[in-house]
Design a protein around this motif. Structure first.
Motif, PDB file in Angstrom:
ATOM      1  N   LEU A 145       0.858  -1.189   0.000  1.00  0.00           N
ATOM      2  CA  LEU A 145       0.000   0.000   0.000  1.00  0.00           C
ATOM      3  C   LEU A 145       0.891   1.234   0.000  1.00  0.00           C
ATOM      4  O   LEU A 145       2.082   1.155   0.321  1.00  0.00           O
ATOM      5  CB  LEU A 145      -0.906   0.023   1.243  1.00  0.00           C
ATOM      6  N   ARG A 146       0.292   2.359  -0.330  1.00  0.00           N
ATOM      7  CA  ARG A 146       1.004   3.636  -0.301  1.00  0.00           C
ATOM      8  C   ARG A 146       0.272   4.544   0.685  1.00  0.00           C
ATOM      9  O   ARG A 146      -0.920   4.781   0.528  1.00  0.00           O
ATOM     10  CB  ARG A 146       1.056   4.254  -1.683  1.00  0.00           C
ATOM     11  N   PHE A 147       0.974   5.023   1.691  1.00  0.00           N
ATOM     12  CA  PHE A 147       0.430   5.957   2.671  1.00  0.00           C
ATOM     13  C   PHE A 147       0.989   7.337   2.320  1.00  0.00           C
ATOM     14  O   PHE A 147       2.149   7.624   2.592  1.00  0.00           O
ATOM     15  CB  PHE A 147       0.842   5.563   4.091  1.00  0.00           C
ATOM     16  N   LEU A 148       0.168   8.160   1.694  1.00  0.00           N
ATOM     17  CA  LEU A 148       0.594   9.475   1.228  1.00  0.00           C
ATOM     18  C   LEU A 148       0.119  10.551   2.197  1.00  0.00           C
ATOM     19  O   LEU A 148      -0.861  10.349   2.926  1.00  0.00           O
ATOM     20  CB  LEU A 148       0.033   9.726  -0.167  1.00  0.00           C
ATOM     21  N   PRO A 149       0.787  11.716   2.212  1.00  0.00           N
ATOM     22  CA  PRO A 149       0.316  12.791   3.082  1.00  0.00           C
ATOM     23  C   PRO A 149      -1.143  13.135   2.766  1.00  0.00           C
ATOM     24  O   PRO A 149      -1.526  13.244   1.602  1.00  0.00           O
ATOM     25  CB  PRO A 149       1.244  13.958   2.748  1.00  0.00           C
ATOM     26  N   GLY A 150      -1.958  13.267   3.810  1.00  0.00           N
ATOM     27  CA  GLY A 150      -3.374  13.572   3.641  1.00  0.00           C
ATOM     28  C   GLY A 150      -3.614  15.058   3.451  1.00  0.00           C
ATOM     29  O   GLY A 150      -2.682  15.866   3.479  1.00  0.00           O
ATOM     30  N   PRO A 151      -4.876  15.446   3.264  1.00  0.00           N
ATOM     31  CA  PRO A 151      -5.218  16.846   3.015  1.00  0.00           C
ATOM     32  C   PRO A 151      -5.012  17.745   4.239  1.00  0.00           C
ATOM     33  O   PRO A 151      -4.848  18.944   4.100  1.00  0.00           O
ATOM     34  CB  PRO A 151      -6.693  16.794   2.624  1.00  0.00           C
ATOM     35  N   VAL A 152      -5.002  17.146   5.423  1.00  0.00           N
ATOM     36  CA  VAL A 152      -4.769  17.885   6.665  1.00  0.00           C
ATOM     37  C   VAL A 152      -3.438  17.408   7.224  1.00  0.00           C
ATOM     38  O   VAL A 152      -3.181  16.197   7.245  1.00  0.00           O
ATOM     39  CB  VAL A 152      -5.922  17.613   7.667  1.00  0.00           C
ATOM     40  N   PRO A 153      -2.561  18.318   7.671  1.00  0.00           N
ATOM     41  CA  PRO A 153      -1.274  17.878   8.228  1.00  0.00           C
ATOM     42  C   PRO A 153      -1.458  16.820   9.308  1.00  0.00           C
ATOM     43  O   PRO A 153      -2.361  16.911  10.138  1.00  0.00           O
ATOM     44  CB  PRO A 153      -0.691  19.169   8.816  1.00  0.00           C
TER      45      PRO A 153
END
Length: 147
Positions: free
Chosen positions: A70-78
């Motif tokens: 899986l890829r855990f990417l930075p979300g829309p909220v820090p």
């Protein structure tokens, strides 16, 4: 578990290696299985983490190697994450700022509902309930930090 451990930055918290123990129950048939292995969260050049899980899945007495990415990417909220399948398709959001989170993932006619709970700096759990016309599953995964 009623007490949760808040996580200000989910990607920072997950980075590293974890032991994984997963139970899988088919709520219709009563069949049960288990996965034992490891998950590594490694930095991605473009930001975020690559989630590499590998181990052994035993179902109806038959043990087989199993893995997923899986890829855990930075979300829309820090401090949050946008979790994606290896091919980039969206899976779910993840916000552990309260120490717990619920996420839904529709998959064809089935619905995956995940509950995430952080116990402390080195332990967290996911419980996925999968329901639909062909599936009625409960997957409970415990993670323990290695090192």
């Amino acid at each position: 578990m009623d007490e949760y451990w808040p996580v200000s930055d989910v990607l920072l918290y997950l980075a590293g290696s974890w032991r994984v123990e997963r139970s899988v129950r088919d709520l219709t048939s009563g069949d049960a299985g288990a996965f034992t292995g490891a998950t590594d969260f490694r930095p991605l050049a473009e930001g975020g983490l690559l989630h590499l899980e590998s181990g052994t899945f035993t179902w109806q007495g038959v043990a087989r190697p199993a893995e997923r990415t899986l890829r855990f990417l930075p979300g829309p909220v820090p401090g949050t994450a946008d979790v994606r399948f290896a091919d980039g398709r969206p899976f779910h959001d993840l916000d552990l700022t309260t120490g717990r989170h619920t996420a839904d993932h529709p998959c064809s006619a089935d619905l995956y509902r995940g509950e995430f709970a952080v116990r402390d700096a080195d332990h967290w759990r996911t419980v996925w309930r999968v329901g639909g016309p062909a599936k009625d599953l409960l997957l409970t995964t415990d993670y323990a930090r290695v090192g």
